[in-house]
Design an enzyme around this catalytic site. Structure first.
Site, PDB file in Angstrom:
ATOM      1  N   HIS A  70      -6.604 -13.575  -7.177  1.00 30.87           N
ATOM      2  CA  HIS A  70      -7.421 -12.642  -6.400  1.00 30.87           C
ATOM      3  C   HIS A  70      -8.857 -12.707  -6.899  1.00 30.87           C
ATOM      4  O   HIS A  70      -9.096 -12.889  -8.082  1.00 30.87           O
ATOM      5  CB  HIS A  70      -6.869 -11.217  -6.521  1.00 30.87           C
ATOM      6  CG  HIS A  70      -7.495 -10.275  -5.536  1.00 30.87           C
ATOM      7  ND1 HIS A  70      -8.735  -9.715  -5.733  1.00 30.87           N
ATOM      8  CD2 HIS A  70      -7.076  -9.826  -4.332  1.00 30.87           C
ATOM      9  CE1 HIS A  70      -9.037  -8.955  -4.693  1.00 30.87           C
ATOM     10  NE2 HIS A  70      -8.053  -9.000  -3.827  1.00 30.87           N
ATOM     11  N   HIS A 104      -7.916 -15.990  -2.487  1.00 28.71           N
ATOM     12  CA  HIS A 104      -8.458 -15.258  -1.341  1.00 28.71           C
ATOM     13  C   HIS A 104      -9.767 -15.901  -0.903  1.00 28.71           C
ATOM     14  O   HIS A 104     -10.611 -16.213  -1.728  1.00 28.71           O
ATOM     15  CB  HIS A 104      -8.674 -13.792  -1.716  1.00 28.71           C
ATOM     16  CG  HIS A 104      -7.380 -13.070  -1.912  1.00 28.71           C
ATOM     17  ND1 HIS A 104      -6.958 -12.066  -1.078  1.00 28.71           N
ATOM     18  CD2 HIS A 104      -6.394 -13.242  -2.813  1.00 28.71           C
ATOM     19  CE1 HIS A 104      -5.764 -11.637  -1.482  1.00 28.71           C
ATOM     20  NE2 HIS A 104      -5.410 -12.335  -2.530  1.00 28.71           N
ATOM     21  N   ASP A 142      -1.508  -5.124  -5.482  1.00 24.65           N
ATOM     22  CA  ASP A 142      -2.945  -5.020  -5.258  1.00 24.65           C
ATOM     23  C   ASP A 142      -3.672  -5.463  -6.525  1.00 24.65           C
ATOM     24  O   ASP A 142      -3.112  -5.416  -7.616  1.00 24.65           O
ATOM     25  CB  ASP A 142      -3.327  -3.586  -4.891  1.00 24.65           C
ATOM     26  CG  ASP A 142      -4.585  -3.570  -4.047  1.00 24.65           C
ATOM     27  OD1 ASP A 142      -5.667  -3.629  -4.640  1.00 24.65           O
ATOM     28  OD2 ASP A 142      -4.479  -3.546  -2.812  1.00 24.65           O
ATOM     29  N   LYS A 198      -2.077   1.391  -2.607  1.00 24.01           N
ATOM     30  CA  LYS A 198      -2.127   0.488  -3.747  1.00 24.01           C
ATOM     31  C   LYS A 198      -1.912   1.195  -5.068  1.00 24.01           C
ATOM     32  O   LYS A 198      -1.464   0.589  -6.024  1.00 24.01           O
ATOM     33  CB  LYS A 198      -3.405  -0.322  -3.750  1.00 24.01           C
ATOM     34  CG  LYS A 198      -4.708   0.427  -3.596  1.00 24.01           C
ATOM     35  CD  LYS A 198      -5.812  -0.600  -3.737  1.00 24.01           C
ATOM     36  CE  LYS A 198      -7.077  -0.236  -3.004  1.00 24.01           C
ATOM     37  NZ  LYS A 198      -8.072  -1.282  -3.153  1.00 24.01           N
ATOM     38  N   LYS A 208       0.862  -1.187   0.000  1.00 18.62           N
ATOM     39  CA  LYS A 208       0.000   0.000   0.000  1.00 18.62           C
ATOM     40  C   LYS A 208       0.899   1.238   0.000  1.00 18.62           C
ATOM     41  O   LYS A 208       2.042   1.134   0.404  1.00 18.62           O
ATOM     42  CB  LYS A 208      -0.881   0.018   1.262  1.00 18.62           C
ATOM     43  CG  LYS A 208      -1.656  -1.264   1.529  1.00 18.62           C
ATOM     44  CD  LYS A 208      -2.881  -1.372   0.672  1.00 18.62           C
ATOM     45  CE  LYS A 208      -3.640  -2.664   0.955  1.00 18.62           C
ATOM     46  NZ  LYS A 208      -4.682  -2.948  -0.003  1.00 18.62           N
TER      47      LYS A 208
END
EC number: 4.1.1.39
Length: 459
Positions: free
Chosen positions: A284, A317, A193, A167, A165
């Protein structure tokens, strides 16, 4: 003669309560909310019809094929306890309706058309049983849990990650610097990200080069294998492959993809490339909540997770569980097991509607990420066990002394929890005590404990 033209009730053809399901059928459990006045059998049959061979009227060409061989069948309907006019409809699809090795085709068939159907107020796909005959047409994850551990030479503990971050907005060089600090401090992975692709302030190639430098520096310094999830997601499949190829040329261990926004076709291509070229693939789930958040409409995440295991990914995730309700914990662990294990028994209390046999398809590591910090470590270790990736973005970079000490704090907390567990201590009960003890000999952890002692994400 001729055929009997006209509109007829779906349930005459597609509702077959005495059907015995076959081992080769794809089975689906739909949560159906019919419009007032539509009987549940008709609603369930309509779902079966519209997602397989049916259309709204009888057609002449029906006579040129065998509907009995190819039609989906609604074979069981049960009311949902505690909900008015809501039912679980079970539908069986013959295997021949689907193209081999194509998650895209499977979803186009099962959920492609039927969700806009007028006779239904709402429709949710709760679970799928993928028959072994169909599983075997997929490559699945490029490497899987065991091969990943062997590549990384890391055993007996969860892996640690961190999303870099802010991001958006860092230059490539500063981004690489942040990566280096985290890896040097003791994390296994850092992460792009999901929306870091190739923007004007940081083009992908520059980022890849500086992150690779950070990885090699941190590896040399720590003697451990390190990785950074280089996000290869792009506007075209060709561009995505170009990025993956460049990552391989840099010699990094892992790339990343947003599988829902990028699409299953792109994802499966990338997964095949990753296996052929020794790259791990981190997935993701950006956009998942658009599809899975409504309780009575959409697709449950456990279905998207199963689809990912078929399409291919080594990490995905999967939520964090901590600070949420008990019931959600069981449901989350249900699909975490679906990702990791080879054989999962039907268990409605965990949201698992069907027994699933993956016939040795490699497993996927679940990634816990989002709003977690050192105080959550005992709970995370207990809930997810060794085969998981715990990702602390703000929980690393928010450390008052910087990234590397933030990484140290997380690594110390993790090692303390794993050691305590191996000594037979109860992480759920003694968690805070374990972290407090560990912070006595780690100033970095003590500082982290100070910053986040009050934070809770409970609404």
């Amino acid at each position: 003669v001729g055929f009997k033209a006209g509109v007829k009730d779906y349930k005459l053809t597609y509702y077959t309560p005495d059907y015995e399901t076959k081992d080769t059928d794809i089975l689906a459990a739909f949560r159906v909310s019919p419009q007032p006045g539509v009987p549940p059998e008709e609603a369930g049959a309509a779902v079966a019809a519209e997602s397989s061979t049916g259309t709204w009227t009888t057609v002449w060409t029906d006579g040129l094929t065998s509907l009995d061989r190819y039609k989906g069948r609604c074979y069981h309907i049960e009311p949902v306890a505690g909900e008015e006019n809501q039912y679980i409809a079970y539908v069986a699809y013959p295997l021949d309706l689907f193209e081999e090795g194509s998650v895209t085709n499977m979803f186009t068939s099962i959920v492609g058309n039927v969700f806009g159907f007028k006779a239904l107020r709402a429709l949710r796909l709760e679970d799928l049983r993928i028959p072994t005959a169909y599983v075997k047409t997929f490559q699945g994850p490029p490497h899987g849990i065991q091969v990943e551990r062997d590549k990384l030479n890391k055993y007996g503990r969860p892996l640690l990650g961190c999303t870099i971050k802010p991001k958006l907005g860092l230059s490539a060089k500063n981004y690489g610097r942040a990566v280096y600090e985290c890896l040097r401090g003791g994390l296994d992975f850092t992460k792009d990200d999901e929306n870091v692709n190739s923007q004007p302030f940081m083009r992908w190639r520059d980022r890849f080069v500086f992150c690779a430098e950070a990885i090699y520096k941190a590896q040399a310094e720590t003697g451990e294998i390190k990785g950074h999830y280089l996000n290869a997601t792009a506007g075209t499949c060709e561009e995505m492959m170009k990025r993956a190829i460049f990552a391989r040329e840099l010699g990094v261990p892992i790339v990343m993809h947003d599988y829902l926004t990028g699409g299953f076709t792109a994802n499966t291509s990338l997964a095949h490339y990753c296996r052929d070229n020794g790259l791990l693939l981190h997935i993701h789930r950006a956009m998942h909540a658009v599809i899975d958040r409504q309780k009575n409409h959409g697709i449950h995440f456990r279905v998207l997770a199963k689809a990912l295991r078929m399409s291919g990914g080594d990490h995905i995730h999967a939520g964090t569980v901590v600070g949420k309700l008990e019931g959600e914990r069981d449901i989350t662990l249900g699909f975490v097991d679906l990702l990791r294990d080879d054989f999962i028994e039907k268990d409605r209390s965990r949201g698992i509607y069907f027994t699933q046999d993956w016939v040795s398809l490699p497993g996927v590591l679940p990634v816990a990420s989002g709003g977690i910090h050192v105080w959550h470590m005992p709970a995370l270790t207990e809930i997810f066990g060794d085969d998981s990736v715990l990702q602390f973005g703000g929980g690393t970079l928010g450390h008052p002394w910087g990234n590397a000490p933030g990484a140290v704090a997380n690594r110390v907390a993790l090692e303390a929890c794993v050691q305590a567990r191996n000594e037979g201590r109860d992480l759920a009960r003694e968690g805070n005590e374990i972290i407090r003890e560990a912070s006595k000999w780690s100033p970095e952890l003590a500082a982290a404990c100070e910053v986040w002692k009050e934070i809770k994400f409970e609404f």
